[in-house]
Design a protein around this motif. Structure first.
Motif, PDB file in Angstrom:
ATOM      1  N   LEU A   8       0.842  -1.212   0.000  1.00 58.45           N
ATOM      2  CA  LEU A   8       0.000   0.000   0.000  1.00 58.45           C
ATOM      3  C   LEU A   8       0.868   1.251   0.000  1.00 58.45           C
ATOM      4  O   LEU A   8       1.820   1.365   0.779  1.00 58.45           O
ATOM      5  CB  LEU A   8      -0.912   0.037   1.234  1.00 58.45           C
ATOM      6  N   ASP A   9       0.526   2.210  -0.866  1.00 61.38           N
ATOM      7  CA  ASP A   9       1.148   3.532  -0.886  1.00 61.38           C
ATOM      8  C   ASP A   9       0.054   4.548  -0.648  1.00 61.38           C
ATOM      9  O   ASP A   9      -0.994   4.489  -1.287  1.00 61.38           O
ATOM     10  CB  ASP A   9       1.778   3.817  -2.261  1.00 61.38           C
ATOM     11  N   LEU A  10       0.305   5.468   0.268  1.00 61.08           N
ATOM     12  CA  LEU A  10      -0.761   6.412   0.612  1.00 61.08           C
ATOM     13  C   LEU A  10      -0.185   7.638   1.305  1.00 61.08           C
ATOM     14  O   LEU A  10       0.780   7.537   2.061  1.00 61.08           O
ATOM     15  CB  LEU A  10      -1.736   5.705   1.576  1.00 61.08           C
ATOM     16  N   ARG A  11      -0.765   8.786   1.035  1.00 61.23           N
ATOM     17  CA  ARG A  11      -0.465  10.025   1.772  1.00 61.23           C
ATOM     18  C   ARG A  11      -1.800  10.614   2.180  1.00 61.23           C
ATOM     19  O   ARG A  11      -2.629  10.919   1.319  1.00 61.23           O
ATOM     20  CB  ARG A  11       0.234  11.060   0.870  1.00 61.23           C
ATOM     21  N   LEU A  12      -2.034  10.762   3.463  1.00 60.36           N
ATOM     22  CA  LEU A  12      -3.299  11.335   3.929  1.00 60.36           C
ATOM     23  C   LEU A  12      -3.033  12.588   4.751  1.00 60.36           C
ATOM     24  O   LEU A  12      -2.215  12.550   5.673  1.00 60.36           O
ATOM     25  CB  LEU A  12      -4.028  10.354   4.842  1.00 60.36           C
TER      26      LEU A  12
END
Ligand SMILES: Nc1ncnc2c1ncn2[C@@H]1O[C@H](COP(=O)(O)OP(=O)(O)OP(=O)(O)O)[C@@H](O)[C@H]1O
Length: 291
Positions: free
Chosen positions: A26-30
């Motif tokens: 998983l790749d994510l920026r929140l």
């Protein structure tokens, strides 16, 4: 926020159990805010929440929460977050109010502030009458509500709510929604998993859909609905009730073609056109109906 512009950052995060790969890179920026994680049963929502809240270690990749690494900076991170859900600790030997006061004091509230906040939460979640009773004697639903109240007593930077309203009565669900909105207005970020799409729609600034080990959708509720396209023509009876729904591709040409066909066959019928719901987004992305 204290550490970074990102609330949560994932880079190639993986987690499996035995041969089963649950989170598949998983790749994510929140950013800070209220975010909802959706996905069919067994998609890995609880696994991801457990990794982000330091209860479980990932197999590979990196996860940073509030700029802190979930493995390296575990202790520091634990002081900044709270978690409710199946693993949250409520002490069965203590009364409801004692649990709340203990957690309030742990999170640095003054005795007076903790008492005031505890009384308010007990009232909101209909636990005031049972406040002095040992939690060991509570019903499952009461325990669940206390678990939620305990996680809301202070103002941590980030609260994880794992399926918080599953099994709650309507009044408590509304109370929780109001609490979430108030906490968010005060600058607390919320990361929640839910089976109820309405909940995500009402509360979340950003919705993530997890399916097959990957994040298959990420956007505001309206962006996700727009991506599905297809508005629906609703046909009403004389009392305004919807008696038929005609799916369209959403373009002016397609909607007008279908309306023309309908007008030719039933010229007096009343219609409205509605945008897709989050249920339809979920169904299209996962092939499954939501709860
Ligand atoms: N400790 C564990 N040991 C072995 N398998 C596990 C463990 N924890 C989770 N799993 C498996 O990992 C998968 C994902 O589980 P998880 O509970 O994260 O899903 P979920 O999306 O939260 O599901 P639900 O909506 O049903 O709560 C499931 O197949 C589950 O059986």
């Amino acid at each position: 926020m204290r550490y970074t512009e990102h609330l949560i950052e994932l880079d190639g995060l993986t987690k499996g159990f035995g041969k089963q790969e649950v989170l598949n890179g998983l790749d994510l920026r929140l950013p800070p805010g209220v975010h909802a994680l959706l996905g069919p049963n067994g998609a890995g929502k609880t696994t991801l929440v457990n990794i982000l809240s330091t209860l479980t270690s990932p197999d590979s990749g990196a996860a940073r929460v509030l700029g802190l690494d979930v493995r390296r900076d575990k202790r520091e991170l634990q002081g900044l977050i709270s978690l409710t859900g199946q693993y949250a600790a409520v002490d069965g030997q203590l009364s409801g109010i004692e649990n709340l006061l203990m957690m309030g004091r742990l999170f640095g509230l003054s005795r007076r502030a903790a008492a005031a906040r505890a009384a308010d939460l007990l009232d909101r979640f209909d636990l005031a009458k049972a406040a002095g009773r040992r939690v060991g004697t509570y019903s499952g639903g009461m325990r669940r509500k206390l678990d939620i109240a305990v996680s809301l007593i202070a103002h941590p930077e980030l609260i994880f709510l794992d399926e918080p309203t599953t099994g709650l009565d309507t009044r408590s669900r509304r109370a929780l929604w109001e609490e979430i909105t108030a906490l968010a207005a005060g600058g607390t970020s919320i990361f929640l998993t839910t089976q109820y799409l309405e909940e995500a729609d009402v509360l979340a600034e950003r919705v993530l859909v997890l399916n097959g080990g990957r994040i298959v959708a990420d956007g505001t509720p309206s962006q996700l609905k727009e991506n599905v396209g297809g508005s629906t023509i609703q046909v009403h009876d004389g009392h305004g009730r919807v008696i038929e729904e005609i799916p369209t591709r959403g373009s002016a040409a397609d909607v007008s073609r279908r309306l023309a066909a309908l007008a030719a066959a039933r010229p007096d019928v009343q219609v409205t056109v509605r945008r897709p719901t989050l249920d339809e987004v979920f169904l299209q992305l996962t092939g499954k109906k939501a709860a």
